[in-house]
Write a protein that holds these residues in place. Sequence first.
Motif, PDB file in Angstrom:
ATOM      1  N   GLU A 186      27.994  39.476  18.818  1.00 16.38           N
ATOM      2  CA  GLU A 186      27.266  40.522  19.537  1.00 16.38           C
ATOM      3  C   GLU A 186      27.459  40.297  21.030  1.00 16.38           C
ATOM      4  O   GLU A 186      26.929  39.358  21.599  1.00 16.38           O
ATOM      5  CB  GLU A 186      25.792  40.485  19.155  1.00 16.38           C
ATOM      6  N   TYR A 187      28.196  41.173  21.676  1.00 14.21           N
ATOM      7  CA  TYR A 187      28.712  40.886  23.013  1.00 14.21           C
ATOM      8  C   TYR A 187      27.871  41.422  24.164  1.00 14.21           C
ATOM      9  O   TYR A 187      27.948  40.909  25.280  1.00 14.21           O
ATOM     10  CB  TYR A 187      30.134  41.453  23.138  1.00 14.21           C
ATOM     11  N   GLU A 188      27.055  42.456  23.944  1.00 13.98           N
ATOM     12  CA  GLU A 188      26.388  43.106  25.069  1.00 13.98           C
ATOM     13  C   GLU A 188      25.449  42.163  25.817  1.00 13.98           C
ATOM     14  O   GLU A 188      25.488  42.085  27.059  1.00 13.98           O
ATOM     15  CB  GLU A 188      25.600  44.346  24.584  1.00 13.98           C
ATOM     16  N   THR A 189      24.590  41.450  25.101  1.00 13.52           N
ATOM     17  CA  THR A 189      23.603  40.583  25.759  1.00 13.52           C
ATOM     18  C   THR A 189      24.260  39.438  26.525  1.00 13.52           C
ATOM     19  O   THR A 189      23.936  39.223  27.700  1.00 13.52           O
ATOM     20  CB  THR A 189      22.593  40.048  24.729  1.00 13.52           C
ATOM     21  N   PRO A 190      25.179  38.657  25.920  1.00 13.54           N
ATOM     22  CA  PRO A 190      25.799  37.580  26.706  1.00 13.54           C
ATOM     23  C   PRO A 190      26.643  38.097  27.872  1.00 13.54           C
ATOM     24  O   PRO A 190      26.698  37.457  28.926  1.00 13.54           O
ATOM     25  CB  PRO A 190      26.644  36.824  25.684  1.00 13.54           C
ATOM     26  N   LEU A 191      27.292  39.246  27.717  1.00 12.38           N
ATOM     27  CA  LEU A 191      28.075  39.797  28.829  1.00 12.38           C
ATOM     28  C   LEU A 191      27.177  40.192  29.996  1.00 12.38           C
ATOM     29  O   LEU A 191      27.499  39.928  31.169  1.00 12.38           O
ATOM     30  CB  LEU A 191      28.893  40.999  28.353  1.00 12.38           C
ATOM     31  N   LEU A 192      26.058  40.808  29.709  1.00 15.06           N
ATOM     32  CA  LEU A 192      25.117  41.161  30.761  1.00 15.06           C
ATOM     33  C   LEU A 192      24.590  39.903  31.452  1.00 15.06           C
ATOM     34  O   LEU A 192      24.505  39.849  32.686  1.00 15.06           O
ATOM     35  CB  LEU A 192      23.957  41.978  30.185  1.00 15.06           C
ATOM     36  N   SER A 193      24.276  38.878  30.668  1.00 16.59           N
ATOM     37  CA  SER A 193      23.793  37.617  31.244  1.00 16.59           C
ATOM     38  C   SER A 193      24.862  36.958  32.110  1.00 16.59           C
ATOM     39  O   SER A 193      24.561  36.383  33.160  1.00 16.59           O
ATOM     40  CB  SER A 193      23.358  36.659  30.128  1.00 16.59           C
ATOM     41  N   LEU A 194      26.126  37.044  31.675  1.00 19.90           N
ATOM     42  CA  LEU A 194      27.222  36.452  32.438  1.00 19.90           C
ATOM     43  C   LEU A 194      27.390  37.168  33.780  1.00 19.90           C
ATOM     44  O   LEU A 194      27.551  36.517  34.830  1.00 19.90           O
ATOM     45  CB  LEU A 194      28.514  36.536  31.620  1.00 19.90           C
ATOM     46  N   ILE A 195      27.352  38.482  33.766  1.00 19.00           N
ATOM     47  CA  ILE A 195      27.500  39.236  35.009  1.00 19.00           C
ATOM     48  C   ILE A 195      26.355  38.927  35.969  1.00 19.00           C
ATOM     49  O   ILE A 195      26.554  38.739  37.180  1.00 19.00           O
ATOM     50  CB  ILE A 195      27.577  40.750  34.704  1.00 19.00           C
ATOM     51  N   THR A 196      25.147  38.839  35.427  1.00 14.77           N
ATOM     52  CA  THR A 196      23.985  38.508  36.263  1.00 14.77           C
ATOM     53  C   THR A 196      24.138  37.123  36.871  1.00 14.77           C
ATOM     54  O   THR A 196      23.838  36.913  38.060  1.00 14.77           O
ATOM     55  CB  THR A 196      22.700  38.584  35.427  1.00 14.77           C
ATOM     56  N   ILE A 222      26.950  35.518  37.529  1.00 17.47           N
ATOM     57  CA  ILE A 222      27.988  35.563  38.572  1.00 17.47           C
ATOM     58  C   ILE A 222      27.439  36.217  39.839  1.00 17.47           C
ATOM     59  O   ILE A 222      27.681  35.754  40.956  1.00 17.47           O
ATOM     60  CB  ILE A 222      29.222  36.325  38.049  1.00 17.47           C
ATOM     61  N   GLU A 223      26.668  37.282  39.655  1.00 17.34           N
ATOM     62  CA  GLU A 223      26.080  37.973  40.799  1.00 17.34           C
ATOM     63  C   GLU A 223      25.149  37.047  41.587  1.00 17.34           C
ATOM     64  O   GLU A 223      25.099  37.094  42.820  1.00 17.34           O
ATOM     65  CB  GLU A 223      25.315  39.197  40.306  1.00 17.34           C
ATOM     66  N   GLN A 224      24.429  36.186  40.889  1.00 14.38           N
ATOM     67  CA  GLN A 224      23.477  35.268  41.522  1.00 14.38           C
ATOM     68  C   GLN A 224      24.102  33.929  41.885  1.00 14.38           C
ATOM     69  O   GLN A 224      23.397  33.013  42.315  1.00 14.38           O
ATOM     70  CB  GLN A 224      22.286  35.061  40.584  1.00 14.38           C
ATOM     71  N   ASP A 225      25.429  33.809  41.686  1.00 17.64           N
ATOM     72  CA  ASP A 225      26.147  32.577  41.991  1.00 17.64           C
ATOM     73  C   ASP A 225      25.563  31.382  41.228  1.00 17.64           C
ATOM     74  O   ASP A 225      25.452  30.278  41.752  1.00 17.64           O
ATOM     75  CB  ASP A 225      26.131  32.299  43.495  1.00 17.64           C
ATOM     76  N   ASP A 226      25.199  31.647  39.970  1.00 16.12           N
ATOM     77  CA  ASP A 226      24.627  30.621  39.100  1.00 16.12           C
ATOM     78  C   ASP A 226      25.717  30.123  38.160  1.00 16.12           C
ATOM     79  O   ASP A 226      26.227  30.882  37.340  1.00 16.12           O
ATOM     80  CB  ASP A 226      23.464  31.213  38.308  1.00 16.12           C
TER      81      ASP A 226
END
Length: 463
Positions: A112-122, A124-128
Amino acid sequence: MRTPGAILLISCYELGHQPFHLASLSATLQQADYVPVCVDTSVDTLSDEAIRQARFVAISVPMHTALRLGEQIAQRIRQINPTAHICLYGLYALLNAEHLLDETINSAIGGEYETPLLSLITAIEQDDSSPVPGVYTRTASSGPWIERTPFLAPKRQQLPDLERYARLQIGNEMRLVGYTESTRGCKHTCLHCPVTPIYGGRFFAIPAEVVLTDIRTQVARGARHITFGDPDFWNGPTHALRILRHMHAEFPDLTFDATIKIEHLLKHQSLLPEMKTLGCVFIVSAVESLNPTVLSRLDKGHTASEVSKAFELAEQAGIALRPSLLPFSPWETLDSYIELLTFFEERHLIEHLDPVHLSIRLLIPPGSALLAASHHEEWLGELDAVNYTYRWQHPDPRMDELQQKVARVVELAESQKADSLLSFFEVKALALAAQGQRLSTFRALRQYGAAKVLPHLTESWFC
């Protein structure tokens, strides 16, 4: 990450359909106030400018062909935009993650890709740089994300028009085709299936209203036929019928097709007449082989006699059964391959086949459930990571040679839109020649008689 073009979603190949996996991910990201750009390279050109603008690129690879094309695109992106984060998601992304992460991509997601992809983008955006659950990277291993997705109706506004994709052909009529899914995963664990090592026998039902909303969107854009792309539409037959009844009540002229196991066609045969009434014109089923050894080694859950029964039941209901085949595996023999061809010839079922299925050779990707099975020491070779499969050699050299010849015949026939009956008998002539026998293809055509005209999609590739 929230400016247009910063997030680039790419599909390379979804069997001639408008890409569902872009539309579904796009809905999740838009709900979180991102503005992804979608490109389907099967019908559109991916520009250098779009690549340069991207900070994050997600490439959908739900099948082997898509992975091959997707890796090529990822390599191009890496050359043009070395700092972009490239993520591959889909069944084949995680299975081949170690090879892909070597040089080409930054992360891979399976399940199930939507949740981990959204978390990954977030992140990267937060430089975490902390590991993200469900995301496999060079520094953090992760298995597939098998948690229920908060499903949303796919967003298709950015996708190319349906006119640019495969059609349903019924006689001389052509219909625009939409595509949706009512479930994810599969409760069955066929050993050769790429769904098995990712989902491990689990499946999730997508809420009926989400599916129906997606269907309404596509009908509004001209769809007159819907393909349900679930690995098995009858993993949850009650759920499937609920959706179909609502769909038919709202769109009584809308037709559909679905993929259903032979085992389920027999178990729920009483549902077939209603499926016809609700608009079903054909069913795809993974027959694979009629050789009992092959069926056992793949854990298919059906027999040759049950395949024959399924064809009878579908015909009685007025639904065309279109089999997918896996005729080249270490356990298929030259005799059983010829018996498979004879089965379709004698029962006047050749028209149910897409000729490409006569050439399909077993793929064993990293992580395949087949690798845990016994009795493969004599034929299994080393991992060919570049081609996403373990090498294997048939115990009978004639079978490997035959597969190569058959592949050439059906690929040429596909490119030239040649008559499928003629292609079938050309393949049978090759198989008989491997036994030292001869077959006149034109005599065989005359003996076979008039061809049936069955509903089918104009895109015939299923892998």
